[in-house]
Write an enzyme that holds these catalytic residues in place. Structure first.
Site, PDB file in Angstrom:
ATOM      1  N   CYS A 269       0.828  -1.209   0.000  1.00 23.14           N
ATOM      2  CA  CYS A 269       0.000   0.000   0.000  1.00 23.14           C
ATOM      3  C   CYS A 269       0.864   1.261   0.000  1.00 23.14           C
ATOM      4  O   CYS A 269       1.740   1.421   0.854  1.00 23.14           O
ATOM      5  CB  CYS A 269      -0.923   0.006   1.202  1.00 23.14           C
ATOM      6  SG  CYS A 269      -1.978   1.476   1.279  1.00 23.14           S
TER       7      CYS A 269
ATOM      8  N   LYS B 186       1.731  -9.470  -0.491  1.00 24.87           N
ATOM      9  CA  LYS B 186       1.685  -8.542  -1.629  1.00 24.87           C
ATOM     10  C   LYS B 186       2.792  -7.502  -1.416  1.00 24.87           C
ATOM     11  O   LYS B 186       2.874  -6.895  -0.350  1.00 24.87           O
ATOM     12  CB  LYS B 186       0.319  -7.855  -1.684  1.00 24.87           C
ATOM     13  CG  LYS B 186       0.195  -6.760  -2.741  1.00 24.87           C
ATOM     14  CD  LYS B 186       0.035  -7.360  -4.116  1.00 24.87           C
ATOM     15  CE  LYS B 186       0.023  -6.253  -5.182  1.00 24.87           C
ATOM     16  NZ  LYS B 186      -1.071  -5.296  -5.019  1.00 24.87           N
TER      17      LYS B 186
ATOM     18  N   ASP C 184      -1.103  -2.892 -14.303  1.00 23.66           N
ATOM     19  CA  ASP C 184      -1.382  -2.484 -15.686  1.00 23.66           C
ATOM     20  C   ASP C 184      -1.950  -3.592 -16.555  1.00 23.66           C
ATOM     21  O   ASP C 184      -1.687  -3.635 -17.761  1.00 23.66           O
ATOM     22  CB  ASP C 184      -0.124  -1.917 -16.353  1.00 23.66           C
ATOM     23  CG  ASP C 184       0.188  -0.504 -15.914  1.00 23.66           C
ATOM     24  OD1 ASP C 184      -0.619   0.065 -15.153  1.00 23.66           O
ATOM     25  OD2 ASP C 184       1.244   0.028 -16.299  1.00 23.66           O
TER      26      ASP C 184
END
Length: 325
Positions: free
Chosen positions: A103, A144, A206
């Site tokens: 984050c 992550k 993306d």
């Protein structure tokens, strides 16, 4: 035949991919796993009611209404409280635990959470190790990460820290914190990480079309991908990808097919959120949808200045059928 796992990512999209969105997107199909919005864990014990509020799927054995498993994502830097929270989540029905080291939020980073921890691989290792040791061995523990904070110099070290601590897999968002969401995503760095570790690596960043997906797989070498914004803008992108992988015919969803889903979404948002917030949630989704559907732009323009939930409901509701005769 190619195989792929499309996992709906929530970490960089706080306040957007909530339980309602997970429910609707997984009902459309093609998504194999979901991840909740990050749940902050500080130095205090996490209450069960917070887990249930942010992950109501725990009432359904950790799955959405259509049966897709939902990992509980935790964010923080305290190994002890994170391990306690992870164990509680598992006891409540979580099928997997995900740890957020990606984050980019300034507020989150200021409180020593998210991507700022990429400066300290030793802390990442301690957090993952504590969580891995706290939950049963059959429960997957994943992480992550981004490529780094200011630069990519610690990318491999952080991936090794996650692996050596016992994580089952790592998802890599192919940008640093300072790069935010600016294009391009550096998929070639995911390839470097994949070659450096033995655990599964999930590619992220993306992937907004079938062409993006194919290129990402080619550059990163990863079979599995995680998609966030691309799925919000194109709700059946996962089905487009799945049909490509299975070599089956599929016609992408039209606006006429998507519109009833929008109606359901708004009705559910109105039930769960204060009246003043429900219009914003719909507009927020339309901003993403207009990237793929021109009709979403038209609807957004129509309700842009509306703040009354009932007026917006009237726009979304079809006119009553006229009685024959």
């Amino acid at each position: 035949m190619e195989t792929a796992t499309v996992t709906l990512i929530l970490a960089p999209m706080e306040g957007l991919v909530d339980p309602q969105m997970r429910k609707l997107l997984t009902a459309i199909g093609g998504i194999d796993r979901c991840v909740t919005e990050f749940i902050r864990v500080n130095d205090q014990t996490l209450p069960a009611k917070m887990l249930h509020r942010l992950a109501p799927e725990l009432h359904n054995q950790g799955r959405t209404a259509s049966g897709v498993p939902v990992s509980i994502q935790l964010l923080g830097s305290n190994p002890e409280t994170l391990s306690e929270a992870a164990l509680l989540a598992v006891e409540l029905g979580a099928p997997a635990i995900d740890l957020n080291f990606g984050c980019p939020s300034k507020t989150v980073n200021k409180n020593k959470g998210g991507s700022v921890l990429l400066k300290e691989p030793d802390i990442i290792h301690k957090v993952v190790k504590a969580v891995r040791e706290s939950v049963p061995s059959h429960i997957p523990v994943t992480a992550k990460m981004r490529l780094g904070y200011e630069d990519k110099s610690l990318a491999l070290e952080n991936a090794h820290a996650i692996e050596s601590a016992g994580a089952n897999e790592v998802c890599v968002h192919a940008r640093t914190k300072l790069e935010g969401y600016r294009r391009p995503a550096h998929w070639e760095w995911i390839a470097r990480i994949r070659e450096a570790v033995k655990i599964k690596v999930i590619a992220n960043g993306d992937i907004c079309s079938l062409e993006d997906y194919r290129k990402c797989r080619s550059v990163s070498g990863c079979d599995d991908v995680m998609i966030g914004r691309g799925l919000i803008a194109w709700p059946d992108l996962a089905l487009v990808i799945a049909s490509h992988n299975s070599a089956t015919a599929y016609s992408p969803m039209t606006w006429d097919q998507l519109f009833p889903i929008l109606q359901v979404f708004y009705e559910e948002v109105r039930k769960r959120l204060p009246a003043k917030h429900s219009p914003g949630r719909l507009k927020q989704w339309l901003v993403f949808l207009k990237q793929h559907y021109p009709e979403a732009q038209e609807l957004f323009d129509q309700i842009r200045s509306m703040a009354d939930p009932d007026l917006i409901q009237a726009v979304l509701s079809p006119p009553p059928m006229k009685k024959a005769g």
